[in-house]
Write a protein that holds these residues in place. Structure first.
Motif, PDB file in Angstrom:
ATOM      1  N   VAL A   1      11.560  -1.389  16.118  1.00 18.34           N
ATOM      2  CA  VAL A   1      12.772  -0.721  16.564  1.00 18.34           C
ATOM      3  C   VAL A   1      13.956  -1.600  16.225  1.00 18.34           C
ATOM      4  O   VAL A   1      14.065  -2.727  16.689  1.00 18.34           O
ATOM      5  CB  VAL A   1      12.724  -0.436  18.076  1.00 18.34           C
ATOM      6  CG1 VAL A   1      14.020   0.197  18.530  1.00 18.34           C
ATOM      7  CG2 VAL A   1      11.551   0.477  18.403  1.00 18.34           C
ATOM      8  N   CYS A   2      14.851  -1.104  15.375  1.00 18.16           N
ATOM      9  CA  CYS A   2      15.989  -1.891  14.893  1.00 18.16           C
ATOM     10  C   CYS A   2      17.225  -1.531  15.701  1.00 18.16           C
ATOM     11  O   CYS A   2      17.654  -0.390  15.675  1.00 18.16           O
ATOM     12  CB  CYS A   2      16.220  -1.609  13.409  1.00 18.16           C
ATOM     13  SG  CYS A   2      17.605  -2.507  12.750  1.00 18.16           S
ATOM     14  N   LYS A   3      17.779  -2.488  16.432  1.00 14.40           N
ATOM     15  CA  LYS A   3      18.990  -2.256  17.206  1.00 14.40           C
ATOM     16  C   LYS A   3      20.155  -2.941  16.520  1.00 14.40           C
ATOM     17  O   LYS A   3      20.679  -3.944  16.975  1.00 14.40           O
ATOM     18  CB  LYS A   3      18.818  -2.772  18.633  1.00 14.40           C
ATOM     19  CG  LYS A   3      17.778  -1.993  19.427  1.00 14.40           C
ATOM     20  CD  LYS A   3      17.695  -2.475  20.862  1.00 14.40           C
ATOM     21  CE  LYS A   3      18.919  -2.099  21.631  1.00 14.40           C
ATOM     22  NZ  LYS A   3      18.832  -2.462  23.058  1.00 14.40           N
TER      23      LYS A   3
ATOM     24  N   ILE B   1      18.404   5.217  10.771  1.00 18.33           N
ATOM     25  CA  ILE B   1      17.469   6.310  10.502  1.00 18.33           C
ATOM     26  C   ILE B   1      16.045   5.876  10.830  1.00 18.33           C
ATOM     27  O   ILE B   1      15.255   6.644  11.419  1.00 18.33           O
ATOM     28  CB  ILE B   1      17.596   6.779   9.048  1.00 18.33           C
ATOM     29  CG1 ILE B   1      18.930   7.529   8.871  1.00 18.33           C
ATOM     30  CG2 ILE B   1      16.431   7.678   8.638  1.00 18.33           C
ATOM     31  CD1 ILE B   1      19.254   7.863   7.434  1.00 18.33           C
ATOM     32  N   ALA B   2      15.689   4.646  10.450  1.00 17.07           N
ATOM     33  CA  ALA B   2      14.352   4.132  10.769  1.00 17.07           C
ATOM     34  C   ALA B   2      14.142   4.077  12.278  1.00 17.07           C
ATOM     35  O   ALA B   2      13.051   4.389  12.784  1.00 17.07           O
ATOM     36  CB  ALA B   2      14.162   2.752  10.149  1.00 17.07           C
ATOM     37  N   ARG B   3      15.184   3.706  13.024  1.00 21.28           N
ATOM     38  CA  ARG B   3      15.070   3.669  14.478  1.00 21.28           C
ATOM     39  C   ARG B   3      14.787   5.054  15.037  1.00 21.28           C
ATOM     40  O   ARG B   3      13.928   5.232  15.913  1.00 21.28           O
ATOM     41  CB  ARG B   3      16.372   3.112  15.085  1.00 21.28           C
ATOM     42  CG  ARG B   3      16.332   2.965  16.601  1.00 21.28           C
ATOM     43  CD  ARG B   3      17.690   2.573  17.170  1.00 21.28           C
ATOM     44  NE  ARG B   3      18.654   3.668  17.067  1.00 21.28           N
ATOM     45  CZ  ARG B   3      18.698   4.683  17.921  1.00 21.28           C
ATOM     46  NH1 ARG B   3      17.830   4.777  18.905  1.00 21.28           N
ATOM     47  NH2 ARG B   3      19.613   5.626  17.785  1.00 21.28           N
ATOM     48  N   ARG B   4      15.495   6.046  14.518  1.00 22.85           N
ATOM     49  CA  ARG B   4      15.299   7.411  15.014  1.00 22.85           C
ATOM     50  C   ARG B   4      13.929   7.955  14.605  1.00 22.85           C
ATOM     51  O   ARG B   4      13.314   8.722  15.344  1.00 22.85           O
ATOM     52  CB  ARG B   4      16.427   8.309  14.505  1.00 22.85           C
ATOM     53  CG  ARG B   4      17.775   7.911  15.104  1.00 22.85           C
ATOM     54  CD  ARG B   4      18.904   8.807  14.627  1.00 22.85           C
ATOM     55  NE  ARG B   4      20.176   8.319  15.133  1.00 22.85           N
ATOM     56  CZ  ARG B   4      21.139   9.098  15.617  1.00 22.85           C
ATOM     57  NH1 ARG B   4      20.952  10.400  15.667  1.00 22.85           N
ATOM     58  NH2 ARG B   4      22.263   8.579  16.045  1.00 22.85           N
TER      59      ARG B   4
ATOM     60  N   GLY C   1      14.165  10.371   3.452  1.00 23.31           N
ATOM     61  CA  GLY C   1      15.478   9.915   3.879  1.00 23.31           C
ATOM     62  C   GLY C   1      15.911   8.682   3.126  1.00 23.31           C
ATOM     63  O   GLY C   1      16.660   8.759   2.143  1.00 23.31           O
ATOM     64  N   ILE C   2      15.459   7.519   3.557  1.00 25.39           N
ATOM     65  CA  ILE C   2      15.818   6.271   2.901  1.00 25.39           C
ATOM     66  C   ILE C   2      15.332   6.318   1.458  1.00 25.39           C
ATOM     67  O   ILE C   2      14.195   6.693   1.188  1.00 25.39           O
ATOM     68  CB  ILE C   2      15.207   5.077   3.653  1.00 25.39           C
ATOM     69  CG1 ILE C   2      15.776   5.024   5.082  1.00 25.39           C
ATOM     70  CG2 ILE C   2      15.477   3.778   2.928  1.00 25.39           C
ATOM     71  CD1 ILE C   2      15.091   4.021   5.982  1.00 25.39           C
ATOM     72  N   GLY C   3      16.182   5.925   0.529  1.00 25.33           N
ATOM     73  CA  GLY C   3      15.845   6.030  -0.894  1.00 25.33           C
ATOM     74  C   GLY C   3      14.929   4.918  -1.356  1.00 25.33           C
ATOM     75  O   GLY C   3      15.318   4.111  -2.210  1.00 25.33           O
ATOM     76  N   ASP C   4      13.726   4.865  -0.786  1.00 25.41           N
ATOM     77  CA  ASP C   4      12.779   3.832  -1.162  1.00 25.41           C
ATOM     78  C   ASP C   4      11.702   4.429  -2.061  1.00 25.41           C
ATOM     79  O   ASP C   4      11.153   5.497  -1.757  1.00 25.41           O
ATOM     80  CB  ASP C   4      12.133   3.221   0.090  1.00 25.41           C
ATOM     81  CG  ASP C   4      11.378   1.938  -0.198  1.00 25.41           C
ATOM     82  OD1 ASP C   4      11.388   1.484  -1.360  1.00 25.41           O
ATOM     83  OD2 ASP C   4      10.774   1.390   0.742  1.00 25.41           O
ATOM     84  N   THR C   5      11.407   3.752  -3.144  1.00 25.67           N
ATOM     85  CA  THR C   5      10.414   4.236  -4.091  1.00 25.67           C
ATOM     86  C   THR C   5       9.020   4.212  -3.464  1.00 25.67           C
ATOM     87  O   THR C   5       8.750   3.449  -2.533  1.00 25.67           O
ATOM     88  CB  THR C   5      10.429   3.395  -5.374  1.00 25.67           C
ATOM     89  OG1 THR C   5      10.356   2.008  -5.015  1.00 25.67           O
ATOM     90  CG2 THR C   5      11.716   3.634  -6.154  1.00 25.67           C
ATOM     91  N   THR C   6       8.132   5.047  -3.984  1.00 23.97           N
ATOM     92  CA  THR C   6       6.798   5.206  -3.405  1.00 23.97           C
ATOM     93  C   THR C   6       5.669   5.022  -4.406  1.00 23.97           C
ATOM     94  O   THR C   6       4.542   4.735  -4.010  1.00 23.97           O
ATOM     95  CB  THR C   6       6.651   6.604  -2.794  1.00 23.97           C
ATOM     96  OG1 THR C   6       6.929   7.589  -3.805  1.00 23.97           O
ATOM     97  CG2 THR C   6       7.607   6.803  -1.623  1.00 23.97           C
TER      98      THR C   6
END
Length: 460
Positions: free
Chosen positions: A40-42, A76-79, A96-101
C-alpha cells in the motif's frame, strides 16, 4: 477511511465516485491472474502525524508540500490494492499503468547474460563506466535513430531512463524558468517542475499550478495546441506520440512548434519514448525538423520498445548547437549534472541496449511493438462498437476514450468496481484530461480480450 471511501476519493476532485452494485460475475472469467502484492503506497503530500513527539529542526521542502496528492501511478496501485482487499477472489486485469508485460526477446537477454557472466572473470570485469554511456551504444543510438540528422555520438547521453533524465534536466534549467506543457500530458513534467520550485501554488478552481503554461490539446484542435494563444515559456515539454492521448504530431505541426520556440527563444524538451510505434509518415524525432537542433533536445527510452521498464535504459540527445542566452552549450551543463548526480547506466543494461540495436534485436523489438499494436486495435474496436469516441491507438500503445460530462475518477472507479479492470483517469494527466479514460494496450492477449469482453458487458 473505509475501502469504499478510499476508492471513491479522487486526487484533486471533490465529486463522488459511482460505486453501484456490480453486475459482473467474476466466476465467469476465463483468465487466472497471479495477484502480485504491490504494498500500500501512501505517497501523499499532506503532512502525516509523526509516531513520536520528537521533531528535528529541519524545515520541510515547501515545493514538495505544494503537490496535491500522491503521484498518479502509485495512487492507482493503491486503489487497485484496496479493491483486492474488498474483492479478494476477483481476477483483476491491469490496463492502467503503462507497464510492459511481454518477455524481453532472447536476442537481447542473452547479451545481458553474457555481459553479466563476464563480470565474474578478470578479463570481463568492469567497474565505473563513462557517465555519458559506453561509446559503442552511443554510436549505435546515433546511427539507428538519428541517421542523416546531424546528430553525433557525443551528443547522446545514455541513462537509466527518460523519466530520470527529465528530473536531471529540471536541475539544469533551475527554479527561475517558466514551463509550458501539453494538457493532458505525462505527470512527471508538472510534478518535477513543482518540486524544482518553478511554479506557484495549486489553483483548485482551475486545477492548475500557477506559472505553468498549460497548452490544451483536445479533439477539437487535433491534439495540437493553439500556439498563438500561449505566452512565452522558457521550456516547452512536448511528447509525440503523446502520453496519454496517443496523438502523433505531424511534420507541419512540429515545424510550427520549432518556429514558435525560435521566435520566443525557448527550448523544447521533446519526449520521443513511443516513436517506434508511429505507423505513418509523422516525424519520429524532433531533429527531422529544420532548425530544431538550435532550440530542442530529445529524451527517449528502451522501456516501451524492448520491455526495459525494469531493466532501466534510456538516452537524451543534446546537440552542440543548443545554447543558453549567454552562448554556453546546454550539453556542457547537462554533462556536469550527469557527472555529479549519476555514475552511468548499468553496464549490463547497456549490453542489452546494444543488442536491441543489432539486426536481430531490432526485428525482435518490432515484433513486440506489433503485438502491442494489435492489442490497441482490439481495444479501439471494442469501444467503437459500444459507441464511444475513441482517440489514439494508432501511433501509441494507449487508447483515449471519451466519457463526455463525466468525472474521469468516477469512470475509473465504475470500471474497476464493475469489471475488475484497472484503467487510468484522464484528469490524472492534467485538467485537459477530464472526461477521458486512458486504456493501456500493455497486456497479455488473453487478458486484453477478457477485459474487452467485460467492457462490452458493462456498456452494452
Amino acid at each position: 477511511m473505509s475501502i469504499t471511501q478510499s476508492l471513491s476519493t479522487p486526487l484533486s476532485s471533490s465529486s463522488s465516485t459511482f460505486l453501484a452494485p456490480s453486475t459482473f460475475n467474476p466466476s465467469r472469467s476465463q483468465v487466472t491472474l497471479p495477484v502480485k502484492s504491490l504494498g500500500v503506497c501512501k505517497c501523499i503530500a499532506a503532512p502525516q502525524e509523526a509516531d513520536t513527539a520528537y521533531k528535528t529542526k529541519v524545515s520541510r521542502n515547501g515545493n514538495i508540500a505544494k503537490l496535491q496528492a500522491g503521484y498518479l501511478f502509485p495512487e492507482i496501485a493503491r486503489r487497485r490494492n484496496a479493491h483486492l482487499l474488498k474483492y479478494p477472489d476477483a481476477k483483476v486485469i491491469s490496463l492502467g499503468i503503462g507497464d510492459t508485460t511481454e518477455p524481453i526477446p532472447d536476442a537481447i537477454t542473452s547479451a545481458m547474460s553474457k555481459r553479466s557472466h563476464a563480470l565474474s572473470t578478470v578479463e570481463g570485469y568492469s567497474g565505473y563506466g563513462a557517465e555519458q554511456g559506453e561509446k559503442p551504444l552511443r554510436s549505435a543510438i546515433a546511427s539507428t535513430f538519428y541517421r542523416d540528422l546531424g546528430i553525433e555520438d557525443d551528443d547522446i547521453f545514455v541513462s537509466d531512463g527518460a523519466k530520470c533524465d527529465i528530473s536531471r534536466l529540471q536541475i539544469v534549467f533551475g527554479s527561475k524558468i517558466k514551463m509550458a506543457v501539453q494538457d493532458p500530458s505525462y505527470p512527471a513534467y508538472v510534478d518535477s517542475s513543482v518540486i524544482m520550485g518553478q511554479t506557484g501554488y495549486y489553483q483548485k478552481d482551475v486545477e492548475k499550478f500557477a506559472n505553468i503554461e498549460y497548452m490544451r490539446c483536445n479533439p477539437e484542435n487535433g491534439f495540437f495546441p493553439d500556439l498563438s494563444s500561449i505566452s512565452r515559456p522558457d521550456i516547452i515539454f512536448f511528447c509525440s506520440p503523446n502520453n496519454p492521448t496517443g496523438a502523433a504530431a505531424t511534420r507541419e505541426q512540429l515545424t510550427q512548434l520549432v518556429k514558435f520556440a525560435k521566435d520566443n527563444g525557448s527550448i523544447i524538451i521533446f519526449d520521443s519514448a513511443y516513436a517506434m510505434y508511429i505507423s505513418g509518415d509523422n516525424p519520429r524525432s524532433i531533429f527531422e525538423i529544420p532548425g530544431a537542433k538550435e532550440v530542442a533536445l530529445e529524451v527517449s527510452s528502451f522501456s516501451k520498445y524492448a520491455g526495459f521498464t525494469g531493466v532501466r535504459l534510456g538516452w537524451t540527445v543534446i546537440p552542440k548547437q543548443l545554447l543558453f542566452s549567454d552562448g554556453f552549450p546546454v550539453a556542457k551543463d547537462f554533462n556536469r549534472i550527469v557527472c555529479t548526480c549519476f555514475n552511468g547506466a548499468s553496464n549490463i543494461s547497456q549490453a542489452g541496449g546494444l543488442a536491441c540495436l543489432s539486426p536481430d534485436g531490432l526485428k525482435a523489438m518490432q515484433d513486440v511493438i506489433g503485438f502491442y499494436k494489435e492489442n490497441t486495435n482490439i481495444i479501439v474496436e471494442t469501444f467503437d462498437s459500444l459507441g464511444f469516441k475513441v482517440y489514439g491507438g494508432k501511433d501509441a500503445p494507449y487508447v483515449w476514450v471519451h466519457f463526455p460530462g463525466r468525472n474521469s475518477w468516477d469512470v475509473f472507479a465504475e470500471i474497476l468496481e464493475k469489471t475488475h479492470v484497472v484503467t487510468t483517469p484522464g484528469s490524472g494527466f492534467g485538467p485537459g484530461g477530464e472526461g477521458f479514460v486512458r486504456v493501456s494496450a500493455f497486456g497479455h492477449r488473453e487478458n486484453v480480450l477478457e477485459a474487452c469482453r467485460r467492457f462490452k458487458e458493462l456498456y452494452k
